[in-house]
Design a protein around this motif. Structure first.
Motif, short mmCIF file in Angstrom:
data_model
loop_
_atom_site.label_atom_id
_atom_site.label_comp_id
_atom_site.label_asym_id
_atom_site.label_seq_id
_atom_site.Cartn_x
_atom_site.Cartn_y
_atom_site.Cartn_z
N ALA A 24 -18.98 -3.58 0.66
CA ALA A 24 -19.43 -2.79 -0.26
C ALA A 24 -20.79 -3.36 -0.78
CB ALA A 24 -18.41 -3.00 -1.54
N ARG A 25 -20.97 -4.57 -0.76
CA ARG A 25 -22.43 -5.12 -1.32
C ARG A 25 -23.34 -4.88 -0.17
NH1 ARG A 25 -21.84 -11.34 -3.19
NH2 ARG A 25 -24.21 -11.02 -3.14
N ASP A 26 -23.05 -4.81 1.13
CA ASP A 26 -23.99 -4.58 2.05
C ASP A 26 -24.18 -3.04 2.19
OD1 ASP A 26 -23.79 -7.12 3.10
OD2 ASP A 26 -22.47 -6.71 4.64
N ALA A 27 -23.39 -2.23 1.67
CA ALA A 27 -23.42 -0.82 1.70
C ALA A 27 -24.48 -0.55 0.59
CB ALA A 27 -22.33 -0.10 1.58
N VAL A 28 -24.46 -1.14 -0.40
CA VAL A 28 -25.26 -0.87 -1.68
C VAL A 28 -26.83 -1.30 -1.08
CG1 VAL A 28 -25.81 -1.55 -3.97
CG2 VAL A 28 -23.60 -1.09 -3.50
N VAL A 29 -26.83 -2.45 -0.69
CA VAL A 29 -28.10 -2.99 0.07
C VAL A 29 -28.76 -1.96 0.61
CG1 VAL A 29 -29.21 -4.55 1.24
CG2 VAL A 29 -27.70 -5.42 -0.33
N ALA A 30 -28.01 -1.19 1.79
CA ALA A 30 -28.53 -0.35 2.63
C ALA A 30 -29.07 1.09 1.91
CB ALA A 30 -27.72 0.03 3.67
N ALA A 31 -28.05 1.30 0.90
CA ALA A 31 -28.35 2.57 0.24
C ALA A 31 -29.82 2.35 -0.76
CB ALA A 31 -27.25 2.65 -0.68
N ARG A 32 -29.88 1.12 -1.32
CA ARG A 32 -31.23 0.74 -1.94
C ARG A 32 -32.24 1.07 -1.03
NH1 ARG A 32 -32.43 2.18 -6.49
NH2 ARG A 32 -30.57 1.36 -7.50
N GLY A 33 -32.15 0.33 0.09
CA GLY A 33 -33.21 0.32 1.02
C GLY A 33 -33.79 1.61 1.43
N VAL B 21 -39.36 17.51 -15.31
CA VAL B 21 -39.02 17.47 -14.00
C VAL B 21 -37.82 16.73 -13.48
CG1 VAL B 21 -39.95 17.10 -11.74
CG2 VAL B 21 -41.80 17.85 -13.45
N PRO B 22 -37.02 17.03 -12.94
CA PRO B 22 -35.92 16.35 -12.70
C PRO B 22 -36.16 15.52 -11.54
CG PRO B 22 -35.44 18.56 -11.57
CD PRO B 22 -36.64 18.77 -12.51
N GLU B 23 -35.50 14.12 -11.43
CA GLU B 23 -35.87 13.05 -10.52
C GLU B 23 -34.57 12.53 -10.23
OE1 GLU B 23 -38.74 10.42 -11.39
OE2 GLU B 23 -40.37 11.89 -11.03
N PRO B 24 -34.38 11.72 -8.92
CA PRO B 24 -32.93 11.34 -8.59
C PRO B 24 -32.64 10.12 -9.61
CG PRO B 24 -34.61 11.10 -6.88
CD PRO B 24 -35.25 11.81 -7.70
N THR B 25 -31.49 10.02 -9.73
CA THR B 25 -30.95 8.49 -10.32
C THR B 25 -31.03 7.30 -9.76
OG1 THR B 25 -29.24 9.80 -11.69
CG2 THR B 25 -28.93 7.60 -11.47
N GLY B 26 -30.72 7.48 -8.19
CA GLY B 26 -30.79 6.10 -7.54
C GLY B 26 -29.79 6.18 -6.80
N VAL B 27 -28.95 5.02 -6.61
CA VAL B 27 -27.63 4.92 -5.66
C VAL B 27 -26.71 5.40 -6.49
CG1 VAL B 27 -26.39 3.03 -4.65
CG2 VAL B 27 -29.14 2.73 -4.55
N ALA C 262 -30.67 15.84 -4.36
CA ALA C 262 -31.74 15.61 -5.58
C ALA C 262 -32.53 14.45 -4.85
CB ALA C 262 -31.11 15.29 -6.86
N GLY C 263 -32.17 13.71 -3.68
CA GLY C 263 -32.80 12.45 -3.30
C GLY C 263 -31.98 11.33 -3.56
N ASN C 264 -30.90 11.24 -4.08
CA ASN C 264 -30.16 9.92 -4.25
C ASN C 264 -29.53 9.48 -2.97
OD1 ASN C 264 -29.80 10.10 -7.41
ND2 ASN C 264 -28.81 11.79 -6.99
N THR C 265 -29.20 8.19 -2.78
CA THR C 265 -28.47 7.51 -1.63
C THR C 265 -27.03 7.40 -2.24
OG1 THR C 265 -29.35 5.48 -2.12
CG2 THR C 265 -30.42 6.91 -0.69
N PRO D 286 -31.75 9.86 7.45
CA PRO D 286 -31.90 8.37 7.67
C PRO D 286 -30.99 7.27 7.38
CG PRO D 286 -33.51 9.70 6.52
CD PRO D 286 -32.37 10.46 6.46
N LYS D 287 -31.17 6.25 8.16
CA LYS D 287 -30.15 5.04 8.18
C LYS D 287 -30.04 4.59 6.51
CE LYS D 287 -33.15 1.39 9.50
NZ LYS D 287 -33.41 0.31 10.62
N GLY D 288 -28.81 4.41 6.26
CA GLY D 288 -28.69 4.03 4.78
C GLY D 288 -28.62 5.17 3.73
N VAL D 289 -28.88 6.06 3.93
CA VAL D 289 -28.80 7.16 2.79
C VAL D 289 -27.38 7.51 2.50
CG1 VAL D 289 -29.24 9.72 2.36
CG2 VAL D 289 -31.03 8.33 3.35
N VAL D 290 -26.67 7.63 3.58
CA VAL D 290 -25.18 7.60 3.24
C VAL D 290 -24.52 6.48 4.11
CG1 VAL D 290 -23.09 9.06 3.59
CG2 VAL D 290 -25.23 10.22 3.07
#
Length: 286
Positions: free
Chosen positions: A48-57, A143-149, A173-176, A202-206
């Protein structure tokens, strides 16, 4: 000569790769009739932590892409999924024990949902944003912007449609995303990961985790680099405790939804994971 079949290995999907769980754990997936179907990886806290790191990247590149480009990528997912309809229909028939017609309807609905959300990618900002009236020589634009992960607990009674319905709007919206698939019906989630890996996403988006939501969800809810939590499929969990854990890091939280229409397609599922930025700009200066 008798040929030996090559059984499919169902792994996790993290950072564009298909690793086994770092714990080495697996669990059996059985059909609706109790027959063995496959072994699926059982994700751990480290996964799970690795997945969050990938999503943030991946967040910077995905959120920085144009809305039109994100829409094209999501539409490409629908195209690839359309070409693999037969595989998904067969998996759903085996896993859920439904008829071919019912499974086909679920796959078709999942494809159509990707198309529906892809169409909103370059349009939702016109609905969710605004040019605000102000008393003074200024432009005032929200303007709406993505929240993040965004961490998602997918609906647990659906192989494919529930997963797509929860993941697609967060991506618009651009979240991962880090999504925990249905524990009982995870095989189509990993097959969908193969579609995503070949669809210009792109890798890490999902990032897709399989295993126990009860085990994984608390780690995601308390993770300081997760910005939002969608508990659409967490109705059977102690989701109030998950909300409390998420509050410690000021996460936005969507509560569980029940029934066959959980995570139904709405504009609200897109705007649930956006923040509104308001910009002032003077008029008439040379």
């Amino acid at each position: 000569m008798t040929r030996l079949a090559v059984p499919k290995t169902y792994k996790l999907y993290i950072g564009g790769a298909f690793p086994r769980s770092e714990s080495g754990r697996t669990y059996e997936i059985v059909s609706a009739k109790g027959a063995f179907l496959a072994n699926a990886s059982k994700a751990s806290r480290k996964d799970a932590r690795d997945a969050v790191v990938a999503a943030r990247g991946a967040f910077g590149g995905w959120s920085g892409a144009t809305a039109y480009n994100r829409g094209q990528v999501l539409y490409r997912v629908a195209e690839i999924l359309e070409g693999r309809r037969a595989q998904f229909v067969a998996e759903i028939v085996d896993a859920e024990g439904v008829s071919t017609a019912v499974a086909t309807a679920q796959v078709d609905a999942a494809i159509d949902r990707w198309v529906w959300y892809a169409g909103w990618a370059d349009k939702y900002a016109q609905v969710a944003g605004n040019a605000n009236p102000v008393a003074g020589p200024y432009f005032n634009i929200s303007v709406p912007e993505p929240t993040g992960v965004v961490a998602i607990i997918a609906p647990q009674d659906s192989s494919l449609l529930g997963l797509v319905s929860a993941v697609a709007p967060a991506l618009v919206a651009g979240n991962t995303v880090v999504v925990v698939a249905s524990e009982r019906l995870p095989l189509s989630a990993i097959s969908l990961s193969e579609v995503l890996a070949t669809s210009d996403v792109p890798k890490g988006v999902v990032n897709v985790l399989t295993g126990s939501p009860a085990e994984i969800a608390p780690w995601l809810a308390s993770h300081q680099d997760v910005n939002a939590l969608d508990l659409v499929g967490a109705g059977a969990l102690d989701w109030v405790d998950l909300q409390i854990a998420a509050a410690d890091t000021l996460k936005r939280v969507l509560t569980p939804e029940n029934g066959s229409d959980a995570a139904a397609p709405t504009l609200g599922r897109i705007t649930a994971f956006v923040e509104t930025k308001t910009v002032w700009h003077t008029k008439g200066l040379i």
